[in-house]
Design an enzyme around this catalytic site. Structure first.
Site: not given
Length: 290
Positions: A132, A161
């Site tokens: 992320y 992400k």
């Protein structure tokens, strides 16, 4: 591996405790709308102010309430590698489909430190890992070369992400690590990210409009750009409204207005300002959501 629409689900609170009745209703909403999966205990889930026992229970309940109908990717990141490993092992034990690991925040590791951190966490578990990247919250950027090296060296690091806001960086990731799933971390950029090969979105908007997000992602997966753009432009004002203050303040306020759950938050997060509440209420009314 992770393709489709994923909701960064809120953690509803009531009298300073997790409201698991509301949590189940929210997850049921996601299932009925055709969402692919949920991410409990991410930024939107206020993981920073959950105790360790609450964090564990919220993730376990996410798996239970999903009943195998949604993929569950648990937010288990930390600025302590040992803590991230403990949280990730728990997620694996309760049956999560993967973990989402935010870049370690505050202590500002080097790229070498980031590489070693992610490698150690990935080697401690057997389930898939989603990196992320959100420098605005973590103070560090995971560089494309670091991401590519991790994908090469750790077979269970399968996706990222991307919430850097940089399509140039995302294109570099696609070039250097084409085997990785590139997932949008920004509702407003879902179409352009998927246009360069992204596989879906981890969405804030889908807490209140799950079918809209599912339809948009499905249109892009079918390469129906006209339909995807039609949906994206129609709902862009509401996407923008979700970020008039720090996430998840606006989305929780919207959910309260819609009768889904309380807008209660834990300090230092606080409720939406009165000025923005009126603006948000008007936006929700314009979409016939209230």
């Amino acid at each position: 591996m992770f393709s489709g629409s994923f909701t960064a689900v809120v953690t509803p609170l009531k009298n300073n405790k997790v409201d698991f009745d509301a949590y189940k209703r929210i997850i049921d909403m996601q299932i009925k709308a055709g969402i692919t999966g949920i991410i409990p205990c991410g930024s939107t889930g206020e993981s920073a102010t959950l105790s360790h026992s609450e964090h564990d229970e919220v993730i376990a309940k996410a798996v239970e309430f999903s009943s195998g109908k949604l993929k569950v990717i648990a937010g288990t990141g930390s600025n302590s590698t040992a803590e991230a490993i403990r949280l990730s092992k728990h997620a694996q034990e309760v049956g999560c489909d993967g973990v989402l690991l935010v870049a370690p925040y505050y202590n500002k590791p080097t790229q070498k430190g980031l590489y070693l951190h992610y490698k150690e966490v990935a080697n401690a578990i057997n389930i898939p890992v989603v990196l992320y990247n959100i420098q605005g919250r973590s103070a560090v950027n995971i560089e494309p070369k670091t991401i590519a090296q991790l994908a090469k060296d750790c077979k269970n690091i399968v996706a990222v992400k991307e919430a850097s806001g940089s399509l140039d960086q995302m294109s570099q990731i696609r070039l250097l690590a084409p085997e990785m799933d590139l997932i949008s971390g920004d509702d407003a950029l879902t179409v352009p990210i998927m246009a360069i090969g992204g596989t879906g979105v981890i969405s804030v908007l889908s807490n209140i409009c799950p079918k809209v997000v599912a339809d948009l992602v499905n249109a892009m997966l079918k390469k129906d750009l006209d339909k995807a753009n039609e949906i994206a432009f129609k709902w862009l004002p509401l996407v923008k409204a979700m970020f008039i203050e720090t996430n998840p303040i606006p989305v929780k306020a919207a959910m309260a207005m819609m009768g889904i759950c309380s807008d209660e938050m834990r300090l230092p997060m606080c409720s939406l300002s009165d000025e923005h509440k009126e603006s948000l209420r008007k936006t929700l009314k314009s979409y016939n959501l209230i």
